[in-house]
Design a protein around this motif. Structure first.
Motif, mmCIF file in Angstrom:
data_model
loop_
_atom_site.group_PDB
_atom_site.id
_atom_site.type_symbol
_atom_site.label_atom_id
_atom_site.label_comp_id
_atom_site.label_asym_id
_atom_site.label_seq_id
_atom_site.Cartn_x
_atom_site.Cartn_y
_atom_site.Cartn_z
ATOM 1 N N GLN A 225 -19.971 -30.943 -25.951
ATOM 2 C CA GLN A 225 -19.156 -30.121 -25.365
ATOM 3 C C GLN A 225 -19.759 -28.995 -26.169
ATOM 4 O OE1 GLN A 225 -15.840 -31.196 -24.574
ATOM 5 N NE2 GLN A 225 -16.800 -33.116 -24.174
ATOM 6 N N ALA A 226 -18.671 -27.966 -25.677
ATOM 7 C CA ALA A 226 -18.756 -26.436 -25.981
ATOM 8 C C ALA A 226 -19.049 -26.259 -27.320
ATOM 9 C CB ALA A 226 -18.699 -25.594 -25.488
ATOM 10 N N SER A 227 -18.344 -26.782 -28.003
ATOM 11 C CA SER A 227 -18.056 -26.588 -29.848
ATOM 12 C C SER A 227 -19.690 -27.431 -30.286
ATOM 13 C CB SER A 227 -17.076 -27.013 -30.402
ATOM 14 O OG SER A 227 -16.843 -29.028 -29.886
ATOM 15 N N GLU A 228 -20.052 -27.856 -29.646
ATOM 16 C CA GLU A 228 -21.067 -29.034 -30.541
ATOM 17 C C GLU A 228 -22.551 -28.137 -30.150
ATOM 18 O OE1 GLU A 228 -19.739 -33.015 -29.634
ATOM 19 O OE2 GLU A 228 -20.499 -32.458 -28.159
ATOM 20 N N VAL A 229 -22.318 -26.894 -29.460
ATOM 21 C CA VAL A 229 -23.633 -25.685 -28.591
ATOM 22 C C VAL A 229 -23.217 -24.812 -29.756
ATOM 23 C CG1 VAL A 229 -24.366 -23.973 -27.882
ATOM 24 C CG2 VAL A 229 -23.476 -26.871 -26.840
ATOM 25 N N GLY A 230 -22.168 -24.775 -30.334
ATOM 26 C CA GLY A 230 -21.327 -23.632 -31.355
ATOM 27 C C GLY A 230 -21.982 -24.027 -32.217
ATOM 28 N N ASP A 231 -21.898 -25.179 -32.710
ATOM 29 C CA ASP A 231 -21.847 -25.170 -33.979
ATOM 30 C C ASP A 231 -23.406 -25.316 -34.317
ATOM 31 O OD1 ASP A 231 -19.807 -26.230 -35.167
ATOM 32 O OD2 ASP A 231 -19.350 -28.028 -34.797
ATOM 33 N N ALA A 232 -24.119 -26.197 -33.107
ATOM 34 C CA ALA A 232 -25.277 -25.690 -33.866
ATOM 35 C C ALA A 232 -26.158 -24.193 -33.893
ATOM 36 C CB ALA A 232 -26.155 -26.020 -32.526
ATOM 37 N N ALA A 233 -25.399 -23.586 -32.755
ATOM 38 C CA ALA A 233 -25.891 -21.850 -33.237
ATOM 39 C C ALA A 233 -25.118 -21.486 -34.335
ATOM 40 C CB ALA A 233 -24.840 -21.632 -31.974
ATOM 41 N N VAL A 234 -24.326 -21.585 -34.859
ATOM 42 C CA VAL A 234 -23.775 -21.224 -36.403
ATOM 43 C C VAL A 234 -24.681 -21.360 -37.608
ATOM 44 C CG1 VAL A 234 -21.952 -21.787 -38.109
ATOM 45 C CG2 VAL A 234 -21.709 -20.905 -35.496
ATOM 46 N N PHE A 235 -25.574 -22.955 -37.152
ATOM 47 C CA PHE A 235 -25.876 -23.830 -38.198
ATOM 48 C C PHE A 235 -27.765 -22.092 -38.683
ATOM 49 C CE2 PHE A 235 -30.223 -26.359 -39.061
ATOM 50 C CZ PHE A 235 -29.932 -26.149 -40.996
ATOM 51 N N LEU A 236 -28.292 -22.681 -37.086
ATOM 52 C CA LEU A 236 -29.459 -21.475 -36.842
ATOM 53 C C LEU A 236 -29.717 -20.247 -37.459
ATOM 54 C CD1 LEU A 236 -31.147 -23.346 -33.991
ATOM 55 C CD2 LEU A 236 -31.507 -23.685 -36.027
ATOM 56 N N ALA A 237 -28.147 -19.543 -37.694
ATOM 57 C CA ALA A 237 -28.154 -17.977 -37.651
ATOM 58 C C ALA A 237 -27.441 -18.355 -38.972
ATOM 59 C CB ALA A 237 -26.404 -16.836 -36.959
ATOM 60 N N SER A 238 -26.582 -19.155 -39.721
ATOM 61 C CA SER A 238 -26.592 -18.514 -41.582
ATOM 62 C C SER A 238 -27.183 -19.258 -42.291
ATOM 63 C CB SER A 238 -24.842 -20.193 -41.265
ATOM 64 O OG SER A 238 -25.802 -21.342 -41.707
ATOM 65 N N ARG A 239 -27.386 -18.932 -43.228
ATOM 66 C CA ARG A 239 -27.343 -19.122 -44.808
ATOM 67 C C ARG A 239 -28.997 -20.407 -44.771
ATOM 68 N NH1 ARG A 239 -25.719 -21.459 -48.428
ATOM 69 N NH2 ARG A 239 -23.849 -22.152 -48.098
ATOM 70 N N ARG A 240 -27.652 -21.446 -44.685
ATOM 71 C CA ARG A 240 -28.156 -22.955 -44.258
ATOM 72 C C ARG A 240 -29.953 -22.763 -43.432
ATOM 73 N NH1 ARG A 240 -23.319 -25.517 -42.519
ATOM 74 N NH2 ARG A 240 -23.485 -23.883 -41.204
ATOM 75 N N ALA A 241 -29.905 -22.028 -42.954
ATOM 76 C CA ALA A 241 -31.398 -21.945 -42.335
ATOM 77 C C ALA A 241 -32.157 -21.388 -42.211
ATOM 78 C CB ALA A 241 -30.938 -22.031 -40.371
ATOM 79 N N ALA A 242 -31.727 -20.659 -43.851
ATOM 80 C CA ALA A 242 -32.505 -19.157 -43.730
ATOM 81 C C ALA A 242 -34.470 -19.466 -44.086
ATOM 82 C CB ALA A 242 -31.763 -18.678 -45.154
ATOM 83 N N TYR A 243 -34.721 -20.689 -43.817
ATOM 84 C CA TYR A 243 -36.297 -21.057 -43.923
ATOM 85 C C TYR A 243 -36.342 -20.995 -42.837
ATOM 86 C CZ TYR A 243 -40.539 -20.556 -46.111
ATOM 87 O OH TYR A 243 -41.577 -20.745 -46.390
ATOM 88 N N ILE A 244 -35.804 -21.153 -41.708
ATOM 89 C CA ILE A 244 -35.652 -21.910 -40.732
ATOM 90 C C ILE A 244 -36.275 -20.357 -39.229
ATOM 91 C CG2 ILE A 244 -35.197 -23.260 -38.078
ATOM 92 C CD1 ILE A 244 -33.916 -25.317 -40.601
ATOM 93 N N THR A 245 -37.364 -20.564 -38.630
ATOM 94 C CA THR A 245 -37.461 -19.334 -37.840
ATOM 95 C C THR A 245 -38.535 -19.908 -36.071
ATOM 96 O OG1 THR A 245 -37.555 -16.802 -37.244
ATOM 97 C CG2 THR A 245 -39.686 -18.429 -38.920
ATOM 98 N N GLY A 246 -38.061 -19.691 -35.825
ATOM 99 C CA GLY A 246 -39.042 -20.030 -34.245
ATOM 100 C C GLY A 246 -39.132 -21.746 -33.546
ATOM 101 N N GLN A 247 -37.898 -22.199 -33.973
ATOM 102 C CA GLN A 247 -37.452 -23.135 -33.426
ATOM 103 C C GLN A 247 -36.958 -23.551 -32.619
ATOM 104 O OE1 GLN A 247 -39.763 -25.722 -35.202
ATOM 105 N NE2 GLN A 247 -40.920 -23.117 -35.939
ATOM 106 N N GLN A 248 -36.656 -25.397 -32.372
ATOM 107 C CA GLN A 248 -35.259 -25.273 -31.331
ATOM 108 C C GLN A 248 -35.025 -26.851 -31.953
ATOM 109 O OE1 GLN A 248 -38.552 -26.289 -28.213
ATOM 110 N NE2 GLN A 248 -38.639 -24.354 -27.354
ATOM 111 N N LEU A 249 -33.271 -26.656 -31.547
ATOM 112 C CA LEU A 249 -32.827 -27.551 -31.637
ATOM 113 C C LEU A 249 -31.637 -28.516 -30.609
ATOM 114 C CD1 LEU A 249 -30.871 -29.607 -34.231
ATOM 115 C CD2 LEU A 249 -29.487 -26.991 -34.386
#
Length: 257
Positions: A225-249
């Protein structure tokens, strides 16, 4: 009280009027972010999505642009910054409807069109956005990639190859711009029950035999679902992923594992 996931400012969603892009825009809105929808031709759709979000109390703007045109990209980003004060995240989900053809049957014109929009378009957006993000003290890129980057789906090369080139660029941004507190990650997307999948299905690109064979490749026996893609994008952009970069989900229901 929980710390906010995003600083003040907005996410800019390139391709935000599409089926996937609108799902991403809605997910950021639900997470508490202002939203700037960047679109090329779907003015009425973009305005309808913006009106929906505004009714929910979200600060949302729309910006006509063309990712293949650097000047229009710069204007859209500048207008978004002026409207929202800053940009904290840039989501790149722009792209054409992708014809399903084997590589040997791919016309050069189609190949060049895909590269111009998805690959040149991405670097146009990145080049325009990095100065804004540096000045703001950091931020995030989220690229809408393809699960076919890891497991090749026949006839989908016009989507997979340009997005695979962008995966290298994502890692380059992460490497070079980390010193400026700018992160970059990708959501690898499988078959999502929205947007392009609906358009191509209506055109007969996905007969029942294709549906049956594709379901065999999924660990989770349903479309995403598009909302599931959205949730993943939000996580990667959020402070909760602040030490994640150069990665693929990978958001594909376990496609090809």
């Amino acid at each position: 009280m929980r710390e906010q996931d995003f600083p003040n400012g907005a996410v800019v969603v390139f391709g935000g009027s599409g089926g996937l892009g609108s799902g991403v825009a809605r997910a950021f809105a639900q997470a508490g972010s202002a939203v700037a929808i960047a679109y090329r031709s779907k003015h009425d759709v973009a305005e309808a999505i913006a009106a929906e979000l505004r009714e929910q109390g979200v600060d949302c703007t729309t910006h006509a642009t063309d990712v293949a045109d650097p000047e229009r990209v710069n204007k859209a980003l500048g207008d978004a910054v002026a409207a929202h004060g800053r940009i904290h995240t840039v989501v790149f989900g722009a792209g054409p409807v992708v014809e399903q053809v084997h590589l040997a049957d791919t016309a050069l014109e189609l190949w060049q069109r895909s590269l111009a929009i998805e690959t040149a378009g991405f670097i146009n957006v990145v080049s325009a956005a990095i100065p804004h993000l540096r000045e703001a003290g950091g931020g995030s890129f989220v690229h809408m990639g393809s699960a076919g980057h890891l497991w090749w789906p026949a006839r989908d090369g016009l989507s997979v190859v340009p997005k695979a080139a962008n995966e290298a660029l994502v890692r380059g941004i992460a490497k070079e711009e980390g010193v400026n507190n700018i992160r970059a990650n990708s959501v690898l997307i499988g078959v999502i029950d929205a947007g392009m999948f609906h358009t191509l299905s209506e055109q007969g690109a996905f007969p029942q035999s294709w549906v049956d064979e594709t379901h065999k490749l999924l660990a989770l026996k349903r479309w995403g679902q598009a909302s599931e893609v959205g949730d993943a994008a939000v996580f990667l952009a959020s402070r909760r992923a602040a030490y994640i970069t150069g990665q693929q989900l990978n958001v594909s229901g376990g496609f090809g594992i």
